[in-house]
Design a protein around this motif. Sequence first.
Motif, PDB file in Angstrom:
ATOM      1  N   VAL A   1       0.875  -1.168   0.000  1.00 36.86           N
ATOM      2  CA  VAL A   1       0.000   0.000   0.000  1.00 36.86           C
ATOM      3  C   VAL A   1       0.914   1.221   0.000  1.00 36.86           C
ATOM      4  O   VAL A   1       1.683   1.435   0.946  1.00 36.86           O
ATOM      5  CB  VAL A   1      -0.925   0.023   1.231  1.00 36.86           C
ATOM      6  CG1 VAL A   1      -1.830   1.257   1.201  1.00 36.86           C
ATOM      7  CG2 VAL A   1      -1.755  -1.257   1.300  1.00 36.86           C
ATOM      8  N   VAL A   2       0.851   1.994  -1.077  1.00 31.59           N
ATOM      9  CA  VAL A   2       1.683   3.191  -1.207  1.00 31.59           C
ATOM     10  C   VAL A   2       0.826   4.396  -0.823  1.00 31.59           C
ATOM     11  O   VAL A   2      -0.248   4.607  -1.399  1.00 31.59           O
ATOM     12  CB  VAL A   2       2.225   3.358  -2.634  1.00 31.59           C
ATOM     13  CG1 VAL A   2       3.230   4.516  -2.688  1.00 31.59           C
ATOM     14  CG2 VAL A   2       2.884   2.066  -3.117  1.00 31.59           C
TER      15      VAL A   2
ATOM     16  N   LEU B   1      -9.292   8.407  -0.459  1.00 31.31           N
ATOM     17  CA  LEU B   1      -9.588   7.721  -1.717  1.00 31.31           C
ATOM     18  C   LEU B   1      -8.460   6.736  -1.993  1.00 31.31           C
ATOM     19  O   LEU B   1      -7.276   7.106  -1.973  1.00 31.31           O
ATOM     20  CB  LEU B   1      -9.697   8.717  -2.867  1.00 31.31           C
ATOM     21  CG  LEU B   1      -9.891   8.101  -4.260  1.00 31.31           C
ATOM     22  CD1 LEU B   1     -11.260   7.442  -4.382  1.00 31.31           C
ATOM     23  CD2 LEU B   1      -9.703   9.166  -5.346  1.00 31.31           C
ATOM     24  N   ALA B   2      -8.826   5.483  -2.240  1.00 27.62           N
ATOM     25  CA  ALA B   2      -7.849   4.437  -2.526  1.00 27.62           C
ATOM     26  C   ALA B   2      -7.956   4.019  -3.987  1.00 27.62           C
ATOM     27  O   ALA B   2      -9.051   3.738  -4.483  1.00 27.62           O
ATOM     28  CB  ALA B   2      -8.078   3.229  -1.618  1.00 27.62           C
TER      29      ALA B   2
ATOM     30  N   TYR C   1     -11.531   1.998  -7.825  1.00 28.31           N
ATOM     31  CA  TYR C   1     -11.379   2.841  -6.636  1.00 28.31           C
ATOM     32  C   TYR C   1     -12.133   2.230  -5.468  1.00 28.31           C
ATOM     33  O   TYR C   1     -13.199   1.631  -5.630  1.00 28.31           O
ATOM     34  CB  TYR C   1     -11.918   4.249  -6.906  1.00 28.31           C
ATOM     35  CG  TYR C   1     -11.231   4.946  -8.057  1.00 28.31           C
ATOM     36  CD1 TYR C   1     -10.095   5.724  -7.839  1.00 28.31           C
ATOM     37  CD2 TYR C   1     -11.695   4.800  -9.362  1.00 28.31           C
ATOM     38  CE1 TYR C   1      -9.452   6.361  -8.896  1.00 28.31           C
ATOM     39  CE2 TYR C   1     -11.057   5.432 -10.425  1.00 28.31           C
ATOM     40  CZ  TYR C   1      -9.933   6.202 -10.186  1.00 28.31           C
ATOM     41  OH  TYR C   1      -9.294   6.817 -11.236  1.00 28.31           O
ATOM     42  N   THR C   2     -11.584   2.410  -4.279  1.00 32.64           N
ATOM     43  CA  THR C   2     -12.251   1.995  -3.058  1.00 32.64           C
ATOM     44  C   THR C   2     -11.939   3.017  -1.973  1.00 32.64           C
ATOM     45  O   THR C   2     -11.410   4.098  -2.251  1.00 32.64           O
ATOM     46  CB  THR C   2     -11.847   0.552  -2.669  1.00 32.64           C
ATOM     47  OG1 THR C   2     -12.662   0.095  -1.590  1.00 32.64           O
ATOM     48  CG2 THR C   2     -10.382   0.443  -2.297  1.00 32.64           C
TER      49      THR C   2
ATOM     50  N   ASP D   1      -2.055  -3.684  -6.230  1.00 33.86           N
ATOM     51  CA  ASP D   1      -1.471  -2.717  -5.300  1.00 33.86           C
ATOM     52  C   ASP D   1      -2.433  -1.548  -5.111  1.00 33.86           C
ATOM     53  O   ASP D   1      -3.251  -1.234  -5.983  1.00 33.86           O
ATOM     54  CB  ASP D   1      -0.121  -2.208  -5.805  1.00 33.86           C
ATOM     55  CG  ASP D   1       1.014  -3.184  -5.536  1.00 33.86           C
ATOM     56  OD1 ASP D   1       0.794  -4.176  -4.817  1.00 33.86           O
ATOM     57  OD2 ASP D   1       2.125  -2.951  -6.057  1.00 33.86           O
ATOM     58  N   VAL D   2      -2.329  -0.901  -3.966  1.00 36.79           N
ATOM     59  CA  VAL D   2      -3.237   0.181  -3.598  1.00 36.79           C
ATOM     60  C   VAL D   2      -2.447   1.456  -3.346  1.00 36.79           C
ATOM     61  O   VAL D   2      -1.396   1.431  -2.695  1.00 36.79           O
ATOM     62  CB  VAL D   2      -4.049  -0.204  -2.339  1.00 36.79           C
ATOM     63  CG1 VAL D   2      -4.838   0.992  -1.799  1.00 36.79           C
ATOM     64  CG2 VAL D   2      -4.994  -1.360  -2.649  1.00 36.79           C
ATOM     65  N   VAL D   3      -2.967   2.559  -3.869  1.00 35.36           N
ATOM     66  CA  VAL D   3      -2.415   3.884  -3.599  1.00 35.36           C
ATOM     67  C   VAL D   3      -3.435   4.653  -2.765  1.00 35.36           C
ATOM     68  O   VAL D   3      -4.578   4.848  -3.195  1.00 35.36           O
ATOM     69  CB  VAL D   3      -2.116   4.646  -4.903  1.00 35.36           C
ATOM     70  CG1 VAL D   3      -1.630   6.072  -4.594  1.00 35.36           C
ATOM     71  CG2 VAL D   3      -1.078   3.902  -5.739  1.00 35.36           C
ATOM     72  N   LEU D   4      -3.035   5.069  -1.563  1.00 39.91           N
ATOM     73  CA  LEU D   4      -3.863   5.943  -0.738  1.00 39.91           C
ATOM     74  C   LEU D   4      -3.457   7.381  -1.028  1.00 39.91           C
ATOM     75  O   LEU D   4      -2.289   7.733  -0.899  1.00 39.91           O
ATOM     76  CB  LEU D   4      -3.686   5.634   0.748  1.00 39.91           C
ATOM     77  CG  LEU D   4      -4.167   4.268   1.240  1.00 39.91           C
ATOM     78  CD1 LEU D   4      -4.075   4.184   2.766  1.00 39.91           C
ATOM     79  CD2 LEU D   4      -5.593   3.984   0.795  1.00 39.91           C
TER      80      LEU D   4
END
Length: 270
Positions: A57-58, A112-113, A136-137, A224-227
Amino acid sequence: MRIVRFASPQGMSFGVLDGDGQVAQIEGHPFGQISFTGTRFAQADIRLLSPILPSKVVCIGKNYAEHVKEMNTGEAPKEPLLFLKPSTSVIGPGDAIRIPPGSTNVHHEVELAVVIGARGARNVTPEQALGSVFGYTIGNDVTERDMQAGDGQWTRAKGFDSFCPLGPWIETDLSGIGLDATDLEVTCDVDGERRQSGRTSQLLFGVPTLISHISQVMTLLPGDVVLTGTPSGVGPIRPGQTVSCSIQGLGTLTNSVSAADAVSTAGGAR
């Protein structure tokens, strides 16, 4: 399309949630061509898990001007400020955020993820970046403020197990519901009290810039997830409270808060 990951009596699966509250199970993972198994579940008969288990998670720090001001940590960054949360920090909707022993200053941070799709992202330009987005999640970048201030870097403060709630699902087509990621309302309530309220149009660095910037540093893999950063209004949470993070078009991610010793140390459902 709303992609969920869920637990049923048959095990863990991915599925597509329809407007009637039914989940259609899919074969394997949701990247690429989706193939349905023909099995359907009522949402009431399953348990939603975190919609994805990312390899990393970046996260982006100080990406809303008003949040920079409230943290009193100097000027806004000139380029995206990156840090990581481990995959073991991820939990799903309904799971408990666990307060570390002795800690009294754990804060919520609704964000927003962005979930990376099948092609991943490596050295992409801002113009190419959205082609790497699967959907998006909602994320909650839970943070232990005393450790954040005392350590001088953020790994411990942001990396505890349960410090990255994600969910409740991945929306893959915001345009299909008349929205786009550039101007969504972002809010957080604690026990029904509004704590945070902002819009993604207030991001200092938008999603294409963030993905491009990160991809020059590290390869973003599928899932992979970007916050993307949190608006102002962050504040403490304590055992017994309920945190609800909402983003326009994406629903609400709700998690209880508990003491660490009140939950099994074997790990959450994620």
